[in-house]
Design a protein around this motif. Sequence first.
Motif, PDB file in Angstrom:
ATOM      1  N   HIS A   1       0.904  -1.282  -0.036  1.00 45.13           N
ATOM      2  CA  HIS A   1       0.066  -0.056   0.077  1.00 45.13           C
ATOM      3  C   HIS A   1       0.817   1.342  -0.007  1.00 45.13           C
ATOM      4  CE1 HIS A   1      -4.102  -1.172   0.088  1.00 45.13           C
ATOM      5  NE2 HIS A   1      -4.026  -1.839   1.033  1.00 45.13           N
TER       6      HIS A   1
ATOM      7  N   SER B   1      -2.726  -0.405  -5.590  1.00 41.22           N
ATOM      8  CA  SER B   1      -2.603  -0.775  -4.125  1.00 41.22           C
ATOM      9  C   SER B   1      -2.232   0.490  -3.322  1.00 41.22           C
ATOM     10  CB  SER B   1      -1.405  -1.658  -3.697  1.00 41.22           C
ATOM     11  OG  SER B   1      -2.078  -2.683  -3.133  1.00 41.22           O
TER      12      SER B   1
ATOM     13  N   ARG C   1      -4.769   3.344  -1.242  1.00 42.40           N
ATOM     14  CA  ARG C   1      -4.783   3.654   0.236  1.00 42.40           C
ATOM     15  C   ARG C   1      -4.491   5.368   0.182  1.00 42.40           C
ATOM     16  NH1 ARG C   1      -0.877   6.066   2.698  1.00 42.40           N
ATOM     17  NH2 ARG C   1       0.755   5.647   0.996  1.00 42.40           N
TER      18      ARG C   1
ATOM     19  N   TYR D   1      -8.048   6.793  -0.196  1.00 50.74           N
ATOM     20  CA  TYR D   1      -8.935   6.510   0.988  1.00 50.74           C
ATOM     21  C   TYR D   1      -8.476   7.499   2.098  1.00 50.74           C
ATOM     22  CZ  TYR D   1     -11.076   4.345   5.187  1.00 50.74           C
ATOM     23  OH  TYR D   1     -11.803   4.027   6.247  1.00 50.74           O
TER      24      TYR D   1
ATOM     25  N   ILE E   1     -15.201 -11.539  -7.535  1.00 48.33           N
ATOM     26  CA  ILE E   1     -16.618 -11.207  -7.500  1.00 48.33           C
ATOM     27  C   ILE E   1     -16.838  -9.926  -6.701  1.00 48.33           C
ATOM     28  CG2 ILE E   1     -19.312 -11.959  -6.821  1.00 48.33           C
ATOM     29  CD1 ILE E   1     -17.971 -14.673  -6.936  1.00 48.33           C
ATOM     30  N   PRO E   2     -17.348  -9.122  -7.332  1.00 46.90           N
ATOM     31  CA  PRO E   2     -17.519  -7.632  -6.684  1.00 46.90           C
ATOM     32  C   PRO E   2     -18.838  -7.596  -6.027  1.00 46.90           C
ATOM     33  CG  PRO E   2     -18.262  -7.474  -8.962  1.00 46.90           C
ATOM     34  CD  PRO E   2     -17.669  -8.842  -8.814  1.00 46.90           C
ATOM     35  N   ARG E   3     -18.917  -6.663  -4.842  1.00 49.06           N
ATOM     36  CA  ARG E   3     -19.973  -6.926  -3.896  1.00 49.06           C
ATOM     37  C   ARG E   3     -21.288  -6.583  -4.689  1.00 49.06           C
ATOM     38  NH1 ARG E   3     -21.838  -3.793   1.124  1.00 49.06           N
ATOM     39  NH2 ARG E   3     -20.976  -1.973   0.165  1.00 49.06           N
TER      40      ARG E   3
ATOM     41  N   ALA F   1     -24.255  -5.830  -3.771  1.00 52.03           N
ATOM     42  CA  ALA F   1     -25.002  -4.528  -3.422  1.00 52.03           C
ATOM     43  C   ALA F   1     -24.520  -3.415  -4.132  1.00 52.03           C
ATOM     44  CB  ALA F   1     -25.037  -4.369  -1.897  1.00 52.03           C
TER      45      ALA F   1
ATOM     46  N   GLN G   1     -10.092  -5.201  -4.197  1.00 51.84           N
ATOM     47  CA  GLN G   1     -10.701  -6.097  -3.500  1.00 51.84           C
ATOM     48  C   GLN G   1      -9.867  -6.573  -2.257  1.00 51.84           C
ATOM     49  OE1 GLN G   1     -13.388  -7.712  -3.976  1.00 51.84           O
ATOM     50  NE2 GLN G   1     -13.347  -9.396  -2.858  1.00 51.84           N
ATOM     51  N   ARG G   2      -8.693  -6.749  -2.564  1.00 54.35           N
ATOM     52  CA  ARG G   2      -7.740  -7.460  -1.629  1.00 54.35           C
ATOM     53  C   ARG G   2      -7.013  -5.947  -0.490  1.00 54.35           C
ATOM     54  NH1 ARG G   2      -4.773 -10.900  -6.075  1.00 54.35           N
ATOM     55  NH2 ARG G   2      -6.280 -12.423  -6.119  1.00 54.35           N
ATOM     56  N   SER G   3      -7.845  -4.925  -0.817  1.00 53.70           N
ATOM     57  CA  SER G   3      -7.025  -3.505  -0.155  1.00 53.70           C
ATOM     58  C   SER G   3      -7.341  -3.553   1.371  1.00 53.70           C
ATOM     59  CB  SER G   3      -7.940  -2.515  -0.595  1.00 53.70           C
ATOM     60  OG  SER G   3      -7.618  -1.141   0.039  1.00 53.70           O
ATOM     61  N   HIS G   4      -6.617  -3.016   2.058  1.00 49.82           N
ATOM     62  CA  HIS G   4      -6.700  -2.830   3.490  1.00 49.82           C
ATOM     63  C   HIS G   4      -8.000  -1.734   3.768  1.00 49.82           C
ATOM     64  CE1 HIS G   4      -3.888  -5.337   5.680  1.00 49.82           C
ATOM     65  NE2 HIS G   4      -2.858  -4.818   5.315  1.00 49.82           N
ATOM     66  N   TYR G   5      -8.382  -1.179   2.737  1.00 47.03           N
ATOM     67  CA  TYR G   5      -9.733  -0.331   2.845  1.00 47.03           C
ATOM     68  C   TYR G   5     -10.907  -0.819   2.082  1.00 47.03           C
ATOM     69  CZ  TYR G   5      -5.214   1.882   4.164  1.00 47.03           C
ATOM     70  OH  TYR G   5      -4.014   2.149   4.624  1.00 47.03           O
ATOM     71  N   PRO G   6     -11.852  -0.651   2.750  1.00 54.87           N
ATOM     72  CA  PRO G   6     -13.181  -1.340   2.209  1.00 54.87           C
ATOM     73  C   PRO G   6     -13.785  -0.555   1.174  1.00 54.87           C
ATOM     74  CG  PRO G   6     -13.846   0.344   4.115  1.00 54.87           C
ATOM     75  CD  PRO G   6     -12.344   0.559   3.773  1.00 54.87           C
ATOM     76  N   TRP G   7     -12.754  -1.016  -0.220  1.00 62.27           N
ATOM     77  CA  TRP G   7     -13.412  -0.399  -1.480  1.00 62.27           C
ATOM     78  C   TRP G   7     -14.417  -1.294  -2.035  1.00 62.27           C
ATOM     79  CZ3 TRP G   7     -11.752   3.602  -4.747  1.00 62.27           C
ATOM     80  CH2 TRP G   7     -11.115   4.418  -4.457  1.00 62.27           C
ATOM     81  N   ASP G   8     -15.369  -0.745  -2.866  1.00 63.12           N
ATOM     82  CA  ASP G   8     -16.353  -1.282  -3.539  1.00 63.12           C
ATOM     83  C   ASP G   8     -15.527  -1.044  -4.935  1.00 63.12           C
ATOM     84  OD1 ASP G   8     -18.160  -2.854  -2.372  1.00 63.12           O
ATOM     85  OD2 ASP G   8     -19.042  -0.986  -1.354  1.00 63.12           O
TER      86      ASP G   8
ATOM     87  N   GLY H   1     -19.477 -12.740  -1.873  1.00 67.16           N
ATOM     88  CA  GLY H   1     -19.997 -11.314  -2.416  1.00 67.16           C
ATOM     89  C   GLY H   1     -21.305 -10.847  -2.487  1.00 67.16           C
TER      90      GLY H   1
ATOM     91  N   GLN I   1     -18.623  -2.842   4.796  1.00 67.51           N
ATOM     92  CA  GLN I   1     -19.330  -3.624   3.608  1.00 67.51           C
ATOM     93  C   GLN I   1     -20.327  -4.474   4.468  1.00 67.51           C
ATOM     94  OE1 GLN I   1     -15.955  -4.861   1.194  1.00 67.51           O
ATOM     95  NE2 GLN I   1     -15.992  -2.922   0.376  1.00 67.51           N
TER      96      GLN I   1
ATOM     97  N   TRP J   1     -16.509 -13.171   1.482  1.00 68.98           N
ATOM     98  CA  TRP J   1     -15.673 -13.714   0.316  1.00 68.98           C
ATOM     99  C   TRP J   1     -14.613 -14.656   0.574  1.00 68.98           C
ATOM    100  CZ3 TRP J   1     -15.755  -7.841   0.039  1.00 68.98           C
ATOM    101  CH2 TRP J   1     -16.476  -7.383  -1.036  1.00 68.98           C
TER     102      TRP J   1
ATOM    103  N   PHE K   1      -9.233  -5.293   5.472  1.00 70.49           N
ATOM    104  CA  PHE K   1      -9.972  -4.221   5.872  1.00 70.49           C
ATOM    105  C   PHE K   1     -10.226  -4.393   7.417  1.00 70.49           C
ATOM    106  CE2 PHE K   1     -14.446  -4.481   5.695  1.00 70.49           C
ATOM    107  CZ  PHE K   1     -14.729  -4.992   4.712  1.00 70.49           C
TER     108      PHE K   1
END
Lengths: 304, 304, 304
Positions: free
Chosen positions: A263, B182, B186, B189, B224-226, B228, B260-267, C15, C48, C173, C183
């Motif tokens: 990151h 990555s 960050r 965010y 697979i994205p979220r 919602a 998707q693998r981020s430490h931050y809650p990204w959609d 997901g 999420q 997931w 996260f």
Amino acid sequence: MKLLEQLCEIHAPSGNEQNMTKFMLGYINQHKNTWKQPPKVLHGNAFQDCILLVFGTPRSAIFAHMDSVGFTVRYGRQLVKIGGPDIANGYRLVGEDAQGRIECSLVYNEAEEQLQYINEREIDRGTELVFKCDFRETDETVQSCYLDNRLGVWSALQVAETLEHGIIAFSCWEEHGGGSVSFLSRYIYEQYGVTQGLISDITWVTEGVQAGRGVAISLRDSLIPRRAYVQRIIRIAQESGIPFQLEVEGAGGSDAKELQRSHYPWDWCFVGAPEDNVHTPDEIVHKRDIESMVALYKVLMQKL
Amino acid sequence: MKLLEQLCEIHAPSGNEQNMTKFMLGYINQHKNTWKQPPKVLHGNAFQDCILLVFGTPRSAIFAHMDSVGFTVRYGRQLVKIGGPDIANGYRLVGEDAQGRIECSLVYNEAEEQLQYINEREIDRGTELVFKCDFRETDETVQSCYLDNRLGVWSALQVAETLEHGIIAFSCWEEHGGGSVSFLSRYIYEQYGVTQGLISDITWVTEGVQAGRGVAISLRDSLIPRRAYVQRIIRIAQESGIPFQLEVEGAGGSDAKELQRSHYPWDWCFVGAPEDNVHTPDEIVHKRDIESMVALYKVLMQKL
Amino acid sequence: MKLLEQLCEIHAPSGNEQNMTKFMLGYINQHKNTWKQPPKVLHGNAFQDCILLVFGTPRSAIFAHMDSVGFTVRYGRQLVKIGGPDIANGYRLVGEDAQGRIECSLVYNEAEEQLQYINEREIDRGTELVFKCDFRETDETVQSCYLDNRLGVWSALQVAETLEHGIIAFSCWEEHGGGSVSFLSRYIYEQYGVTQGLISDITWVTEGVQAGRGVAISLRDSLIPRRAYVQRIIRIAQESGIPFQLEVEGAGGSDAKELQRSHYPWDWCFVGAPEDNVHTPDEIVHKRDIESMVALYKVLMQKL
């Protein structure tokens, strides 16, 4: 090369680097006051089994992994690999379980595709076995299991003796999925703002990188470092007059994977001596390549 | 489509995106004052070779990767892939080394499973080669190497012209292991609290996603994205009346992997025109799909 | 085991865990005031579809994933896997699309290597299908689809009843590439300084880990946890007198992957009951192993 031999003999497969950590802390604390610039030594819970040495005002960081490949005892006489050790019938393996010291042999049952050990008694489930160290030295070469990466660690300790500004990170798990450079790289970035990485590790003798022709600077392996950064390193190497070879591979990896995926905006370059007989008990490295590795790291840590 | 042609011609394989960065900064600085809302332009060391455009008070971020697939010269006449370029004998490749400009041909030796180049002279070790650009345009289509992803970049630049609130991130390394999203994710965010991502990239024409039927909104690829989040995007697309197609794949990936693998809650959601002849010198995209891509991004950046 | 049955019936493929989130929040809010130490319940956009329960002053965190394997409808009658479900002709699948509830059958066309469904009508593109739940209970066993990991979730909810200090994280997931523990682990580290992780998940019955012999403590799977941490857990288990089995595998993974690769120095250990018929509609677990799983977690959360 007495220190290198001691390092090669230490039991420290990926995930269980505690013995290396203890040995290294002992060595560092014993010698650091004879070094040009005694470093701050960071270790303990927040660093798991890793060690950080911080010299002066750092601009760059060396990463040298302390762990090795090996085997875990599964059920019965089965073995599971730790990292990617070479496999050959008869390799001598050593370890220890609740019943005491173990020395046994590796067998590969090709028909059943099963790795096993041969030993007079059954070994406790989960015990780690590593290659038995047979350290050999000639005028031109050193040979042993685990030159990858005890030699990268040893080289970093040579560099430490005269280092004025920089960080040396001794990492874990490199041979088996990584996991420590991730938190080390965050800590270093947050505390010191450093984003210039050098991977002090051992590479392969190939048709393009030969023993005795100098340390290898890698232009890529399975990952590709940022070109602008690698070009700066190559220019410094050219100006230094130290022998080096350019490596280009499509496979392989190192602690750099975690810097690449970080990151934080880390640059990285793999700089290391080539070895033959990779991941066997007989890894062999030319002494001229060791010399140029140490020499180039000293220059890079000054000039980068 | 003169701008798209210029973008397709730039040498910028993964890891060496410097030429794209320079061109893009030139273009952005020349045009941004004609845009509805001139953005803050972030670049330089802390962003490696990436560029961030920050418009107004952002709620969402577009990611468009600037790099391309290609080849690295290994030893002798060998080539190693950068990302996953298509392979066919006779593809024209271009690059430059210390001895000057290069134009050569690709050969694949099936027996030896070796990728090679044919050129009158040997090319310097580590030189990168990319497909030679042959840009073709008809009333209905554009065709060239590297529409993936110069078209995603071009589309983001069209969106920039009227964007009031949002971020556009031009990223690196997407074709070869990733590594820049990555740190961009960050930074975005931490500085702006944004976690809504849109991937401006090019996908595949398949039995389910056809040329000329509109931009593709992907329900999944290898990741697979979220649900919602993707459902919100589909609802906005439906209400907009812009033609679009739903994509469902089990393979493939994009800059979204790093979100998707981020430490931050990204959609995240992949929204992009489909192309045929993927990763060849002859990638082809229907102009109607380009139009709907730009149009849908404009709506999404307003409504998300 | 009524609660476990309810959990197994919820549609929540990777997901799209929203239904689980809603059910869990309902359950937690209804029961938390009867628990020894009512926890802080964290959820919503910043998490999420995940849920965090924070009890007292936490030192350790349990991770239990709420998602399941399944299938996504692609084009025509094609299906794409979500995670790694078992495949057999005739498995009953359920889901819902714009036209209403669906119950259909799985077919695997070996010649064409294609997964398909058989249903009277075509199902909307992108619809998720999961195994139909047939919950069975005997004096000794429970059997159903998705014991992996509704049983890990159920176990964590039993532990919640008497937990005084600790965190329980319900994640998403896990069966398909991960992405939420990243996260969650950052948030937990930054807010509470916790780095001790326990993975509440279900493992495999093998030649070395048998049904009815106690919860499994894993020494490794495809990744290797830090030895020093796992040894502490084994000592606590030994002193507790609760039956347990040591597991050693070379494959498999869990939410722990994201802890291992985290930018924060997390330790982790997989502790979970073994099941047979993994990822089929007929997953089966011995009740004695469920009992020892809950009992061991209670002790570990006190002693770690």
